[in-house]
Write an enzyme that holds these catalytic residues in place. Structure first.
Site, PDB file in Angstrom:
ATOM      1  N   ASP A  94      -3.195  -9.014  -9.655  1.00  0.00           N
ATOM      2  CA  ASP A  94      -4.585  -8.573  -9.521  1.00  0.00           C
ATOM      3  C   ASP A  94      -5.259  -8.571 -10.891  1.00  0.00           C
ATOM      4  OD1 ASP A  94      -4.331  -8.253  -6.770  1.00  0.00           O
ATOM      5  OD2 ASP A  94      -3.496  -6.246  -6.995  1.00  0.00           O
ATOM      6  N   ASP A 107      -2.843 -12.438  -0.019  1.00  0.00           N
ATOM      7  CA  ASP A 107      -2.886 -11.157   0.698  1.00  0.00           C
ATOM      8  C   ASP A 107      -4.249 -11.020   1.404  1.00  0.00           C
ATOM      9  OD1 ASP A 107      -2.314  -8.650   1.578  1.00  0.00           O
ATOM     10  OD2 ASP A 107      -2.190  -7.713  -0.405  1.00  0.00           O
ATOM     11  N   LYS A 132      -5.109 -10.448   4.594  1.00  0.00           N
ATOM     12  CA  LYS A 132      -5.239  -9.422   5.652  1.00  0.00           C
ATOM     13  C   LYS A 132      -6.258  -9.855   6.713  1.00  0.00           C
ATOM     14  CE  LYS A 132      -3.963  -5.639   2.539  1.00  0.00           C
ATOM     15  NZ  LYS A 132      -4.309  -6.141   1.191  1.00  0.00           N
ATOM     16  N   ASP A 171      -9.726 -10.801  12.211  1.00  0.00           N
ATOM     17  CA  ASP A 171     -10.828 -11.171  13.119  1.00  0.00           C
ATOM     18  C   ASP A 171     -10.283 -11.853  14.377  1.00  0.00           C
ATOM     19  OD1 ASP A 171     -13.436 -11.718  14.073  1.00  0.00           O
ATOM     20  OD2 ASP A 171     -14.145 -11.814  11.998  1.00  0.00           O
ATOM     21  N   SER A 176       0.230   1.465   2.133  1.00  0.00           N
ATOM     22  CA  SER A 176       0.729   2.419   1.138  1.00  0.00           C
ATOM     23  C   SER A 176      -0.297   3.504   0.797  1.00  0.00           C
ATOM     24  CB  SER A 176       1.095   1.662  -0.137  1.00  0.00           C
ATOM     25  OG  SER A 176      -0.046   0.978  -0.633  1.00  0.00           O
ATOM     26  N   GLN A 178      -4.122   5.018  -3.768  1.00  0.00           N
ATOM     27  CA  GLN A 178      -2.826   4.324  -3.773  1.00  0.00           C
ATOM     28  C   GLN A 178      -1.707   5.343  -4.024  1.00  0.00           C
ATOM     29  OE1 GLN A 178      -1.037   2.069  -2.725  1.00  0.00           O
ATOM     30  NE2 GLN A 178      -1.000   0.332  -4.114  1.00  0.00           N
TER      31      GLN A 178
HETATM   32  P1  5BU Z   1      -0.683  -1.980  -7.427  1.00  0.00           P
HETATM   33  O1  5BU Z   1      -1.421  -2.344  -8.665  1.00  0.00           O
HETATM   34  O2  5BU Z   1       0.858  -2.116  -7.603  1.00  0.00           O
HETATM   35  O3  5BU Z   1      -1.093  -0.680  -6.847  1.00  0.00           O
HETATM   36  O4  5BU Z   1      -1.091  -3.144  -6.376  1.00  0.00           O
HETATM   37  C1  5BU Z   1      -0.674  -3.186  -5.065  1.00  0.00           C
HETATM   38  C2  5BU Z   1      -1.056  -4.482  -4.404  1.00  0.00           C
HETATM   39  O5  5BU Z   1      -0.535  -4.472  -3.074  1.00  0.00           O
HETATM   40  C3  5BU Z   1      -2.541  -4.722  -4.278  1.00  0.00           C
HETATM   41  O6  5BU Z   1      -2.754  -6.119  -4.464  1.00  0.00           O
HETATM   42  C4  5BU Z   1      -2.892  -4.333  -2.862  1.00  0.00           C
HETATM   43  O7  5BU Z   1      -3.912  -5.121  -2.299  1.00  0.00           O
HETATM   44  C5  5BU Z   1      -1.604  -4.583  -2.132  1.00  0.00           C
HETATM   45  N1  5BU Z   1      -1.379  -3.655  -1.015  1.00  0.00           N
HETATM   46  C6  5BU Z   1      -1.199  -2.308  -1.191  1.00  0.00           C
HETATM   47  O8  5BU Z   1      -1.222  -1.802  -2.302  1.00  0.00           O
HETATM   48  N2  5BU Z   1      -0.977  -1.500  -0.117  1.00  0.00           N
HETATM   49  C7  5BU Z   1      -0.934  -1.981   1.141  1.00  0.00           C
HETATM   50  O9  5BU Z   1      -0.710  -1.222   2.080  1.00  0.00           O
HETATM   51  C8  5BU Z   1      -1.137  -3.372   1.317  1.00  0.00           C
HETATM   52  C9  5BU Z   1      -1.333  -4.177   0.231  1.00  0.00           C
HETATM   53 BR1  5BU Z   1      -1.104  -4.064   3.012  1.00  0.00          BR
END
Ligand code: 5BU
Length: 402
Positions: free
Chosen positions: A180, A233, A235, A238, A293, A351
């Site tokens: 990212d 990713d 997702k 639709d 997550s 997150q």
């Molecule tokens: P992080 O920087 O490690 O927090 O990034 C997590 C990546 O995983 C990020 O690209 C999200 O779009 C992706 N992700 C997530 O964090 N949780 C989820 O449930 C899903 C995808 Br589905």
């Protein structure tokens, strides 16, 4: 180990097909452990493999989960002169009324041996009873926790899951990088630097500045050289016909370069079926988002179970699930977990992070997805290697221990 697996197949201890287990789950693999009693040399060989796998753990006693693992535990006990304990299923109604038979003193450490683990209930019962008797239980060893490589042999493993599992086994990494970053140039530099450490390179194409065809051509070249798979990713969520256009068309033309994509379960199976039709290679696939997550996610309980069930309509295309727990015990599916950092916690924006040991070792998922844990580090390469080491150690521990 492979020779032993071949012999287990020969003598029909290990069988592939469609089996309904006692728990009601349908499994593509069945272990009929009682068949091994007719082959004492194989029993001893398996007991020795268990001994080797448990060598790092310090223990003084051994106990088999009743009944089928008892001969395994006995074999270990005799060969390595380890005193044997027997846990009764029920305490005797007469005499000593002991539930754990054998010689031990509280504080001693005991290895628990099990033949096959589905949910682990019998093992946990045994562990609890031994602990109540004052024993310490450092390790539980199962004869039937399958490695990534072994799972590629299951007839129900999808083509993309087979590619991923073989790559993880050969390259010895179960880390996917969530790249990212702001621009395609940065993403290419990351792929070049960290490619040797990872199994998948995950992007959000619509969040990368400067996306064009030359980017995905260059990314594919790096992926081939450093042997990792490309994960968009996206997702998809639709109706089938629109999801298909989003996959094939527009600026991103995802189906032309992505080996695997994510699909939400919320719209039902039509998106999956349309994507499968539009897929540029039968070796590509999708992960269904069965759990997320982030805090407050609605993908829990019945939704999660329905998402797992839905995968069965598209078995050749669905490689597994995005999840934070072991949403299925069927070893054909690959379980991929985002929200991973070396320290538990959150990012202040919903997150939630778990550690590699927690998700791979204890919860039993297969791949960790790491973004900021690596990207924000001063030394990205050393940090990626630290995640790789932690996640691989947790996996190796799990193949021997459940
Ligand atoms: P992080 O920087 O490690 O927090 O990034 C997590 C990546 O995983 C990020 O690209 C999200 O779009 C992706 N992700 C997530 O964090 N949780 C989820 O449930 C899903 C995808 Br589905």
């Amino acid at each position: 180990m492979d020779e032993c697996t071949d012999r287990l197949l020969d003598v029909q201890v290990l069988k592939f097909g469609t089996y309904t287990l006692r728990t009601g789950l349908v499994s593509p693999v069945y272990v009929d452990f009682r068949e091994i009693f007719g082959f004492p040399d194989l029993l001893c060989e398996l007991a020795e493999l268990i001994f080797q796998a448990s060598r790092e753990a310090q223990y003084e006693l051994v106990c088999g989960v009743p009944y089928t693992a008892l001969p395994l535990a006995t074999c270990l006990s005799i060969t390595h002169r380890l005193p044997l304990l027997i846990r009764r299923k029920e305490a005797k109604g007469y005499g000593t009324k002991r539930i754990v038979e054998g010689k031990f003193v509280p504080g001693q450490t005991c290895l628990i041996v099990e033949d096959v683990v589905t949910f682990g209930t019998s093992i946990l019962d045994t562990a609890r009873i031994l602990q109540q008797a004052g024993l310490k239980v450092p390790r539980i060893i199962s004869a039937a926790a399958m490695s990534y490589g072994q799972r590629t042999l299951l007839p129900t493993t999808a083509p993309f899951a087979t590619r991923l599992l073989s790559l993880m086994e050969e390259k010895r990494t179960n880390v996917a990088l969530a790249a990212d970053v702001l621009s395609c140039a940065e993403a290419l530099a990351l792929a070049e630097e960290l490619g040797p450490e990872i199994c998948m390179f995950k992007i959000h194409a619509d969040a990368l500045g400067g996306f064009d065809e030359s980017f995905h051509l260059r990314l594919a070249e790096i992926a081939k050289r450093h042997r990792f798979l490309l994960f968009e990713d996206r997702k998809f969520a639709d109706i089938g016909s629109v999801a298909r256009r989003q996959y094939e068309g527009g600026i991103f033309r995802i189906s032309h370069w992505a080996d695997v994509v994510t699909v939400h379960a919320v719209a039902g199976p039509s998106a999956l079926l349309s994507l499968q039709e539009a897929c540029s290679s039968t070796d590509n696939g999708a992960f269904i988002v069965s759990e997320m997550s982030c805090q407050g996610s609605l993908a829990v309980g019945n939704y999660t179970q329905a998402a797992v069930e839905m995968a069965k309509v598209c078995r050749d295309f669905v490689a597994g699930f995005i999840c934070t727990s072991r949403v299925t015990t069927d070893p054909s599916w690959v379980l991929v977990t985002p929200g991973v950092k070396l320290q538990e916690g959150g990012d202040g924006q919903g997150q939630q992070y778990l550690t590699p040991e927690e998700v791979i070792g204890r919860r039993g998922t297969d791949v960790i997805v790491v973004g900021r844990g690596i990207i924000d580090a001063d030394d990205r390469l050393a940090t990626a290697q630290a995640y790789r080491h932690a996640a691989w150690q947790a996996y190796e521990g799990r193949v021997a221990q459940i």
